[in-house]
Write a protein that holds these residues in place. Structure first.
Motif, PDB file in Angstrom:
ATOM      1  N   GLY A  98     -13.332  -6.234   0.893  1.00 11.52           N
ATOM      2  CA  GLY A  98     -12.073  -5.649   0.429  1.00 11.52           C
ATOM      3  C   GLY A  98     -11.128  -6.631  -0.229  1.00 11.52           C
ATOM      4  O   GLY A  98      -9.987  -6.281  -0.526  1.00 11.52           O
TER       5      GLY A  98
ATOM      6  N   TYR B 239      -4.870   2.556   5.225  1.00 14.41           N
ATOM      7  CA  TYR B 239      -6.163   1.893   5.087  1.00 14.41           C
ATOM      8  C   TYR B 239      -6.455   1.166   6.388  1.00 14.41           C
ATOM      9  O   TYR B 239      -5.612   1.147   7.295  1.00 14.41           O
TER      10      TYR B 239
ATOM     11  N   PRO C  51      -2.943  -6.859   1.143  1.00 17.79           N
ATOM     12  CA  PRO C  51      -3.792  -5.797   0.589  1.00 17.79           C
ATOM     13  C   PRO C  51      -2.941  -4.681  -0.018  1.00 17.79           C
ATOM     14  O   PRO C  51      -1.849  -4.387   0.481  1.00 17.79           O
ATOM     15  N   ASN C  52      -3.458  -4.049  -1.086  1.00 18.05           N
ATOM     16  CA  ASN C  52      -2.696  -2.954  -1.703  1.00 18.05           C
ATOM     17  C   ASN C  52      -3.087  -1.588  -1.149  1.00 18.05           C
ATOM     18  O   ASN C  52      -2.578  -0.568  -1.592  1.00 18.05           O
TER      19      ASN C  52
ATOM     20  N   SER D 112      -5.984   0.004  -1.338  1.00 18.64           N
ATOM     21  CA  SER D 112      -6.972   0.786  -2.085  1.00 18.64           C
ATOM     22  C   SER D 112      -8.366   0.693  -1.466  1.00 18.64           C
ATOM     23  O   SER D 112      -9.262   1.460  -1.844  1.00 18.64           O
ATOM     24  N   GLN D 113      -8.557  -0.240  -0.545  1.00 17.85           N
ATOM     25  CA  GLN D 113      -9.856  -0.394   0.126  1.00 17.85           C
ATOM     26  C   GLN D 113      -9.627  -0.779   1.580  1.00 17.85           C
ATOM     27  O   GLN D 113      -8.601  -1.376   1.913  1.00 17.85           O
TER      28      GLN D 113
ATOM     29  N   PRO E 297       0.820  -1.223   0.000  1.00 18.36           N
ATOM     30  CA  PRO E 297       0.000   0.000   0.000  1.00 18.36           C
ATOM     31  C   PRO E 297       0.851   1.269   0.000  1.00 18.36           C
ATOM     32  O   PRO E 297       1.965   1.275   0.524  1.00 18.36           O
TER      33      PRO E 297
ATOM     34  N   GLU F 262     -10.904  -7.600  -3.136  1.00 19.08           N
ATOM     35  CA  GLU F 262     -10.466  -7.188  -4.471  1.00 19.08           C
ATOM     36  C   GLU F 262      -9.145  -6.422  -4.408  1.00 19.08           C
ATOM     37  O   GLU F 262      -8.432  -6.321  -5.412  1.00 19.08           O
ATOM     38  N   SER F 263      -8.836  -5.860  -3.248  1.00 19.59           N
ATOM     39  CA  SER F 263      -7.608  -5.070  -3.127  1.00 19.59           C
ATOM     40  C   SER F 263      -6.401  -5.932  -2.750  1.00 19.59           C
ATOM     41  O   SER F 263      -5.307  -5.402  -2.552  1.00 19.59           O
ATOM     42  N   CYS F 264      -6.623  -7.239  -2.657  1.00 19.52           N
ATOM     43  CA  CYS F 264      -5.523  -8.135  -2.247  1.00 19.52           C
ATOM     44  C   CYS F 264      -4.908  -8.825  -3.463  1.00 19.52           C
ATOM     45  O   CYS F 264      -5.559  -8.984  -4.494  1.00 19.52           O
TER      46      CYS F 264
END
Ligand code: FES
Length: 135
Positions: free
Chosen positions: A80, A20, A113-114, A116-117, A16, A82-84
């Motif tokens: 969340g 977040y 996780p990146n 973004s969420q 990230p 989708e952000s991984c």
């Protein structure tokens, strides 16, 4: 054991770039993740859900030391996901051994996780009695 497992495909992930949050269930504990400020520098991939949980004092089981060689760090990413990063075949093979597998299941040590969420992550019932704060 900790570090990298040389016998598996190395996962690709993006760390990230901004803060977040991860809320851990069933405790409902929300952790603000600040990039580069995790104190835990071992057990699982950098920025992984496992490292974040340990950093927050949640003693998520991780018998193999976070190298994708067990399934004890099984978590369910309720929101969340989708952000991984994508799970590798090696991670999916290990997850097949985990009780209570769901479509949102991940290994905490391999899931990064990146940022973004925000995430909601459930620690399954069989790990809950291992969860303690302030170790
Ligand atoms: S701690 Fe063993 S696979 Fe994650």
């Amino acid at each position: 054991m900790s570090g990298l497992n040389p016998y598996i495909q190395q996962p690709e992930y993006t760390l990230p770039q901004k803060n977040y949050r991860i809320t851990f269930l069933p405790e409902g504990k929300t952790v603000e993740v600040v990039p580069g400020e995790l104190r835990i520098q071992w057990d699982g991939l950098p920025g992984s859900i496992l490292r974040t949980a340990l950093d927050a004092g949640l003693d998520l089981d991780h018998s193999c030391g976070g190298v994708c060689a067990c399934s004890t760090c099984h978590v369910i990413v309720r929101e969340g996901g989708e952000s991984c990063n994508d799970a590798t075949e090696d991670e999916e093979d290990m997850l097949d051994l985990a009780p209570g597998l769901t479509a949102q299941s991940r290994l905490g040590c391999q899931c990064v996780p990146n940022g973004s969420q925000d995430l909601v992550v459930e620690i399954p019932a069989w790990n809950r009695n291992l969860v303690s704060e302030g170790h």
